[in-house]
Scaffold this motif. Structure first.
Motif, short mmCIF file in Angstrom:
data_model
loop_
_atom_site.label_atom_id
_atom_site.label_comp_id
_atom_site.label_asym_id
_atom_site.label_seq_id
_atom_site.Cartn_x
_atom_site.Cartn_y
_atom_site.Cartn_z
N GLU A 1 0.84 -1.20 0.00
CA GLU A 1 0.00 0.00 0.00
C GLU A 1 0.87 1.26 0.00
N LEU A 2 1.94 1.25 0.77
CA LEU A 2 2.85 2.39 0.81
C LEU A 2 3.51 2.62 -0.55
N GLU A 3 3.93 1.54 -1.19
CA GLU A 3 4.55 1.67 -2.52
C GLU A 3 3.55 2.22 -3.53
N LYS A 4 2.29 1.80 -3.44
CA LYS A 4 1.27 2.34 -4.34
C LYS A 4 1.10 3.83 -4.11
N GLN A 5 1.08 4.23 -2.85
CA GLN A 5 0.93 5.66 -2.54
C GLN A 5 2.08 6.47 -3.11
N VAL A 6 3.29 5.98 -2.93
CA VAL A 6 4.47 6.68 -3.46
C VAL A 6 4.38 6.80 -4.98
N PHE A 7 3.98 5.73 -5.64
CA PHE A 7 3.83 5.74 -7.09
C PHE A 7 2.80 6.77 -7.52
N VAL A 8 1.66 6.79 -6.84
CA VAL A 8 0.60 7.74 -7.18
C VAL A 8 1.10 9.17 -7.01
N TYR A 9 1.75 9.46 -5.90
CA TYR A 9 2.22 10.82 -5.65
C TYR A 9 3.23 11.26 -6.69
N MET B 1 -6.30 9.00 -1.80
CA MET B 1 -4.88 9.03 -1.51
C MET B 1 -4.26 10.37 -1.91
N LEU B 2 -4.61 10.84 -3.08
CA LEU B 2 -4.03 12.07 -3.60
C LEU B 2 -4.48 13.29 -2.79
N LEU B 3 -5.76 13.35 -2.45
CA LEU B 3 -6.25 14.47 -1.65
C LEU B 3 -5.60 14.47 -0.27
N ALA B 4 -5.47 13.30 0.33
CA ALA B 4 -4.83 13.20 1.64
C ALA B 4 -3.38 13.66 1.56
N TYR B 5 -2.68 13.24 0.52
CA TYR B 5 -1.29 13.63 0.36
C TYR B 5 -1.15 15.14 0.19
N LEU B 6 -1.97 15.72 -0.68
CA LEU B 6 -1.89 17.16 -0.92
C LEU B 6 -2.18 17.95 0.36
N GLN B 7 -3.09 17.44 1.18
CA GLN B 7 -3.40 18.12 2.43
C GLN B 7 -2.25 18.01 3.43
N THR B 8 -1.55 16.88 3.41
CA THR B 8 -0.38 16.77 4.30
C THR B 8 0.75 17.67 3.83
N GLU B 9 0.72 18.03 2.56
CA GLU B 9 1.73 18.93 2.01
C GLU B 9 1.37 20.40 2.26
N GLY B 10 0.26 20.66 2.95
CA GLY B 10 -0.09 22.02 3.35
C GLY B 10 -1.25 22.65 2.61
N GLN B 11 -1.83 21.94 1.65
CA GLN B 11 -2.98 22.51 0.95
C GLN B 11 -4.24 22.28 1.78
N THR B 12 -5.17 23.22 1.65
CA THR B 12 -6.48 23.00 2.26
C THR B 12 -7.22 21.98 1.41
N LYS B 13 -8.34 21.50 1.92
CA LYS B 13 -9.11 20.52 1.15
C LYS B 13 -9.57 21.14 -0.17
N ALA B 14 -10.01 22.39 -0.13
CA ALA B 14 -10.47 23.07 -1.34
C ALA B 14 -9.33 23.23 -2.35
N GLU B 15 -8.16 23.60 -1.86
CA GLU B 15 -7.00 23.73 -2.75
C GLU B 15 -6.61 22.39 -3.35
#
Length: 92
Positions: free
Chosen positions: A30-38, A65-79
């Motif tokens: 699952e972690l490898e899939k997430q890294v690939f997606v990002y 996965m992508l929305l969660a990653y972008l939010q951990t990178e500092g974006q708001t949910k809307a962004e």
């Protein structure tokens, strides 16, 4: 009287070890899939649908996965949603 028992030969112990290994393997995959997606979504060379197909996950799971990653990178949910929409618009 001392009772000696080798836990490492116990059936339940061995079953627990096996289940733990299987769980670790699944988490690693699952972690490898997430890294690939990002990585591939940031490169924007493939549509999200194609990335989902390559990684063998549903498009819905990819978006989660992508929305969660972008939010951990500092974006708001809307962004994050706008970022994903911009990526998708690139491949229409």
């Amino acid at each position: 009287m001392t009772i000696l028992y080798d836990i490492e030969t116990d059936g339940l112990f061995l079953k627990g070890i096996e289940e733990g290994i299987e769980k670790g393997i699944k988490q690693g995959i699952e972690l490898e899939k997430q890294v690939f997606v990002y990585k591939h979504s940031s490169l924007q060379e493939f549509s999200l649908e194609k990335i989902a197909l390559i990684v063998d996950i549903s498009p819905e799971r990819l978006l989660e996965m992508l929305l969660a990653y972008l939010q951990t990178e500092g974006q708001t949910k809307a962004e994050a949603i706008r970022t994903v929409e911009a990526h998708q618009a690139r491949f229409v």
